[in-house]
Design an enzyme around this catalytic site. Sequence first.
Site, PDB file in Angstrom:
ATOM      1  NE  ARG A 172      -2.251  -1.509   3.580  1.00 39.29           N
ATOM      2  CZ  ARG A 172      -2.190  -2.772   4.026  1.00 39.29           C
ATOM      3  NH1 ARG A 172      -2.733  -3.748   3.298  1.00 39.29           N
ATOM      4  NH2 ARG A 172      -1.594  -3.050   5.173  1.00 39.29           N
ATOM      5  CB  CYS A 192      -1.550  21.783  -9.957  1.00 44.31           C
ATOM      6  SG  CYS A 192      -1.249  23.560 -10.018  1.00 44.31           S
ATOM      7  NE  ARG A 213      -0.444  23.036  -5.307  1.00 44.60           N
ATOM      8  CZ  ARG A 213      -0.766  24.249  -5.736  1.00 44.60           C
ATOM      9  NH1 ARG A 213      -1.820  24.867  -5.249  1.00 44.60           N
ATOM     10  NH2 ARG A 213      -0.036  24.850  -6.659  1.00 44.60           N
TER      11      ARG A 213
END
Length: 311
Positions: A172, A192, A213
């Site tokens: 993970r 971004c 973001r």
Amino acid sequence: MADSIHYELQYLDLMRRIWVDGDERVDRTGVGTRSLFGETMRFSLKDDAIPLLTTKRVYWKTALRELLWFLTGDTNIRPLVAQGVKIWTDWPLEKYRKATGEAISATDFEARIVADADFAAKWGDLGPVYGHQWVNWPRYEPAGGGLFRRADHGYNQIAALIDSLKNNPGSRRHIFTGWNVADLDRMALPPCHMTYQFHVRSDGGLSCLLFQRSCDLGLGFAFNIFEAALLTRMVAEQCGLYAHEVVWTGGDVHLYLNHAELVEQQLARVPEGKPRLRILRRPPSIFEYRFEDFVVEDYAPQAHISAPVAV
């Protein structure tokens, strides 16, 4: 999303919700936005599907060149401009104009970047942006006396990702990011599309979760989602997996107030068609793909919609 529902409808629905119900604010650029916070969309990559927007033309070849440039770790716009890719010009151009007072046009600035290596070295660099962090994340080593120095070679997150997926697919921790807090102030623009996590299904399907973001839904998203899907295809091929899905999550998802015409035109259109991406060659590593290795088929988009870029 069900196969019978066109993948682009969720994008248009998000655009409509932002324009009608979004929170209107003054942003960093001074243009102003309407935004929603915390939005998610899912795009299937099965059977060579690729999430190119069809309600306007997306210049996918430009996006492809940008992604391949990221993977080189380069941060100078010169190789991009030499290929006719001008999407990063505005930031170094603005810096040059402020520093010199010269009212140079973008065309003349780009010509000087290509023609003059010294000029490009001084004015064409964007700082430690995306590609630098992806393949050359700074590492530090002991220098004695309790001090540390920067190592000659950084950490290659992409190479580590490929190795992890091949040797420990159930992990993970298949993650890479461009968000290096210590370097943000030296970047022309902080990342971004910042963090990517990969997941291997029990049947060998590879999914990618992209956290972005900040998302300019009217302009930037089309490139962001295409490049995430393209990268997932490349990673899957390198690891002997098949590409299953891209899950996109946006933090501040916004439309600029001066994009009203774009929004009106795009929301009036109906998405159609299912483009496919074929990769013609499997190179020895993910860093050896070439532009000519990729072909998009069955892509018949509607007309281009222009809109200003907020810098």
